[in-house]
Design a protein around this motif. Structure first.
Motif, PDB file in Angstrom:
ATOM      1  N   GLY A  19     -44.140  -5.669   3.320  1.00 51.41           N
ATOM      2  CA  GLY A  19     -43.460  -6.928   3.528  1.00 51.41           C
ATOM      3  C   GLY A  19     -42.146  -7.270   2.987  1.00 51.41           C
ATOM      4  N   LYS A  20     -41.425  -8.195   2.930  1.00 52.29           N
ATOM      5  CA  LYS A  20     -40.273  -8.325   2.316  1.00 52.29           C
ATOM      6  C   LYS A  20     -40.395  -8.879   0.980  1.00 52.29           C
ATOM      7  CE  LYS A  20     -37.545  -8.908   6.556  1.00 52.29           C
ATOM      8  NZ  LYS A  20     -36.679  -9.579   7.245  1.00 52.29           N
ATOM      9  N   GLY A  21     -39.526  -8.830  -0.313  1.00 54.24           N
ATOM     10  CA  GLY A  21     -39.810  -9.543  -1.250  1.00 54.24           C
ATOM     11  C   GLY A  21     -40.869  -8.927  -2.061  1.00 54.24           C
ATOM     12  N   LEU A  22     -40.890  -7.548  -2.058  1.00 52.28           N
ATOM     13  CA  LEU A  22     -42.121  -6.925  -2.802  1.00 52.28           C
ATOM     14  C   LEU A  22     -41.929  -6.951  -4.248  1.00 52.28           C
ATOM     15  CD1 LEU A  22     -42.329  -3.644  -0.819  1.00 52.28           C
ATOM     16  CD2 LEU A  22     -43.609  -5.563  -0.701  1.00 52.28           C
ATOM     17  N   GLU A  23     -40.779  -7.045  -4.953  1.00 55.85           N
ATOM     18  CA  GLU A  23     -40.427  -7.223  -6.347  1.00 55.85           C
ATOM     19  C   GLU A  23     -40.847  -8.509  -6.657  1.00 55.85           C
ATOM     20  OE1 GLU A  23     -38.295  -5.913  -4.271  1.00 55.85           O
ATOM     21  OE2 GLU A  23     -37.900  -3.896  -4.720  1.00 55.85           O
ATOM     22  N   ARG A  24     -40.467  -9.469  -5.983  1.00 56.93           N
ATOM     23  CA  ARG A  24     -40.838 -11.052  -6.251  1.00 56.93           C
ATOM     24  C   ARG A  24     -42.477 -10.956  -6.332  1.00 56.93           C
ATOM     25  NH1 ARG A  24     -37.609 -12.796  -2.958  1.00 56.93           N
ATOM     26  NH2 ARG A  24     -39.127 -13.259  -1.256  1.00 56.93           N
ATOM     27  N   PHE A  25     -42.953 -10.574  -5.558  1.00 56.69           N
ATOM     28  CA  PHE A  25     -44.314 -10.635  -5.435  1.00 56.69           C
ATOM     29  C   PHE A  25     -45.081 -10.055  -6.672  1.00 56.69           C
ATOM     30  CE2 PHE A  25     -48.559  -8.851  -4.184  1.00 56.69           C
ATOM     31  CZ  PHE A  25     -49.124 -10.120  -3.694  1.00 56.69           C
TER      32      PHE A  25
END
Length: 397
Positions: A19-25
């Motif tokens: 998905g998107k925002g992997l670093e944020r997760f």
């Protein structure tokens, strides 16, 4: 290495996040105390990492609040291994039961072989072994060791001179040497019967020969009782004199018996300890701590453990601690005199033939000195005093 073992113990899971925002997760997981490692990127919208099983159970609620989807790729560690073992528990239980059964059967008595014994003696031996619990089907741990079996058989069966006991696998092998009481050879050479000690003749039974004394005669040691020579002195006929000449003989006995004596006896209390002997190291398995009694004697029985035909470097040790206590025995003067007289009789009988008879006893001297009863006793004995003396036939010149 230490961390790897810790992670293995807790269980670890390989997670794939897309998905998107992997670093944020990932940052959200770390801020909430979830530990992740081995983070790897696979393309622009997929990463994989490892985490503990207990953290993996919490990760879904964080994934719902993000635009990511998660899936679990690999599971390993102790919790998953235990689960697989539980799935195959039937096989494991069967294997463990089989090994335990083989182990037990390897330490059961399946045979008792006795060599060198006559049928009557072998029957006595097997009967005595049954009393000791040494029988087919009995577990070896619960019977005496080979030294104890050998000692008890020798002590309890009078027909045995020696018995060797050896345990080979599950079979006891006994090699027996019986007592051979040699029969007294018939005396064929000419002989006289003479007195072996001073006595007064009370009765005679002559089978062969010519008597030289009569009843009520007083004889000295070495005196001729029955002659084996007949006929003329120049050319006598020589025979083997046979018979019994019973005479009244005399013995003196001196006995001292203390009125008060102390000795140690077992009182029946005991404690059992069980342990395994691994090479030279003893590992207790039951019966810990010291016994409650102060004075005791220790007896150890060591049993080798077998698996099939192999003897393992492990032994089962049964230790028995038996309490003993000091007993004070006190006699009155009269009791001591009676017991001392019986002791003297037993002592006299131990030096006589079995068919000898104590006719009379008389106390010559009696004293009570230094806490002891002292007796000097005169015994009259009726016994066979005749012994053989070979006759040497001289050749005339």
């Amino acid at each position: 290495m230490k961390n790897q073992w810790i992670e293995f113990f807790y269980g670890r899971v390989t997670v794939r996040v897309s998905g998107k925002g992997l670093e944020r997760f990932i940052n959200v997981l770390i801020r909430n105390g979830l530990h992740v490692w081995n983070v790897k990127r696979h393309g622009t919208e997929t990463i994989t990492f490892k985490m503990r099983l207990q953290d993996a159970l919490r990760i879904r609620k964080f994934a719902r609040k993000s635009e990511c989807t998660i899936s679990f790729l690999q599971r390993n560690g102790a919790p998953f291994l235990l689960r697989r073992l539980l799935k195959n528990s039937g096989f494991l239980i069967g294997a463990a039961t089989f090994l335990l059964l083989i182990f037990l059967l390897s330490n059961v008595i399946w045979g008792i072989e006795i060599k060198g014994a006559k049928p009557a003696t072998e029957y006595q031996i097997r009967k005595e072994l049954d009393k000791m619990g040494v029988k087919i089907g009995k577990v070896q741990f619960f019977v005496d060791n080979v030294e104890g079996i050998q000692r008890k058989l020798t002590n309890n069966i009078g027909a045995l001179t020696w018995v060797g006991v050896e345990l080979k696998g599950t079979t006891y092998h006994l090699q027996v040497v019986e007592k051979n009481d040699p029969q007294k050879p018939e005396v064929l050479s000419p002989q006289n019967l003479i007195a072996k000690k001073k006595a007064i003749i009370v009765k005679m039974f002559i089978e062969e020969g010519q008597k030289a004394v009569d009843i009520h005669d007083h004889v000295e040691a070495g005196q001729l009782l029955v002659s084996g020579a007949f006929g003329q002195e120049e050319s006598p006929k020589l025979v083997a004199a046979k018979g019994e000449v019973w005479g009244e003989t005399w013995y003196k006995s001196h006995v001292e018996l203390p009125l008060v004596s102390n000795f140690k006896v077992y009182n029946g209390k005991e404690k059992q300890k069980h342990s395994l002997l691994l090479w030279n190291m003893k590992v207790p398995i039951w019966g810990f701590g010291k016994p409650e009694f102060r004075e005791y004697e220790t007896e150890e029985n060591t049993h080798k453990i077998h698996f099939l035909k192999w003897e393992l470097p492990i032994s089962y040790v049964n230790t028995t601690l038996r309490e003993r206590e000091e007993i004070t025995r006190t006699y009155s003067v009269k009791q001591a005199e009676e017991i001392a007289l019986e002791m003297a009789k037993k002592e006299i009988k131990s030096h006589l033939d079995e068919d000898a008879i104590i006719k009379d006893e008389k106390i010559l001297h009696k004293a009570n000195e230094n806490g002891k009863v002292i007796l000097d006793i005169h015994f009259k004995i009726i016994e066979n005093i005749a012994v053989g003396q070979p006759i040497s036939k001289e050749t005339p010149e």
